[in-house]
Design a protein around this motif. Sequence first.
Motif, PDB file in Angstrom:
ATOM      1  N   GLN A   1       0.840  -1.195   0.000  1.00 40.73           N
ATOM      2  CA  GLN A   1       0.000   0.000   0.000  1.00 40.73           C
ATOM      3  C   GLN A   1       0.872   1.241   0.000  1.00 40.73           C
ATOM      4  O   GLN A   1       1.902   1.291   0.664  1.00 40.73           O
TER       5      GLN A   1
ATOM      6  N   GLY B   1       4.349   4.614   3.164  1.00 40.05           N
ATOM      7  CA  GLY B   1       3.900   3.231   3.072  1.00 40.05           C
ATOM      8  C   GLY B   1       4.925   2.380   2.360  1.00 40.05           C
ATOM      9  O   GLY B   1       6.123   2.557   2.547  1.00 40.05           O
TER      10      GLY B   1
ATOM     11  N   TYR C   1      -1.987   4.308  -7.577  1.00 37.98           N
ATOM     12  CA  TYR C   1      -2.351   4.962  -6.322  1.00 37.98           C
ATOM     13  C   TYR C   1      -2.641   6.441  -6.567  1.00 37.98           C
ATOM     14  O   TYR C   1      -1.956   7.099  -7.359  1.00 37.98           O
TER      15      TYR C   1
ATOM     16  N   GLN D   1       0.450   5.477   0.372  1.00 34.63           N
ATOM     17  CA  GLN D   1      -0.415   6.607   0.685  1.00 34.63           C
ATOM     18  C   GLN D   1       0.203   7.874   0.108  1.00 34.63           C
ATOM     19  O   GLN D   1       1.421   8.092   0.222  1.00 34.63           O
TER      20      GLN D   1
ATOM     21  N   GLN E   1      -5.885  12.220  -2.306  1.00 37.32           N
ATOM     22  CA  GLN E   1      -7.278  12.619  -2.117  1.00 37.32           C
ATOM     23  C   GLN E   1      -7.659  13.805  -2.994  1.00 37.32           C
ATOM     24  O   GLN E   1      -8.853  14.092  -3.166  1.00 37.32           O
TER      25      GLN E   1
END
Length: 115
Positions: free
Chosen positions: A1, A26, A104, A3, A107
């Motif tokens: 993962q 991450g 990935y 981020q 936001q």
Amino acid sequence: QVQLVESGGGLVQAGGSLRLSCAASGSIFSINVMGWHRQAPGKQRELVADITSSSSTRYADSVKGRFTISGDNAKNSVYLQMNSLKPEDTAVYYCNTPHYGVNYWGQGTQVTVSS
């Protein structure tokens, strides 16, 4: 993962400047490419610029000469310096990295350019 956290968006007048930042955390071993995309209301998300770990860059034609992407491998960060902003640059800007077959996204951060 992985981020991704963006910062630096805001409201600016046409002709002004903003600097966006994106920090990755991450499982970030061997990230090769990081970049910025944007999505304006009613439009598809589009590539703005990206940079490789060897500092090769590419830009959308619409931002060439006005935007500069840079990276800091030690900080796992990528930056987008945006100058001579235009109202058509108004969009949500997303940091992005493809990593081991997974795309990935951060936001998003809103950039609004007033005329």
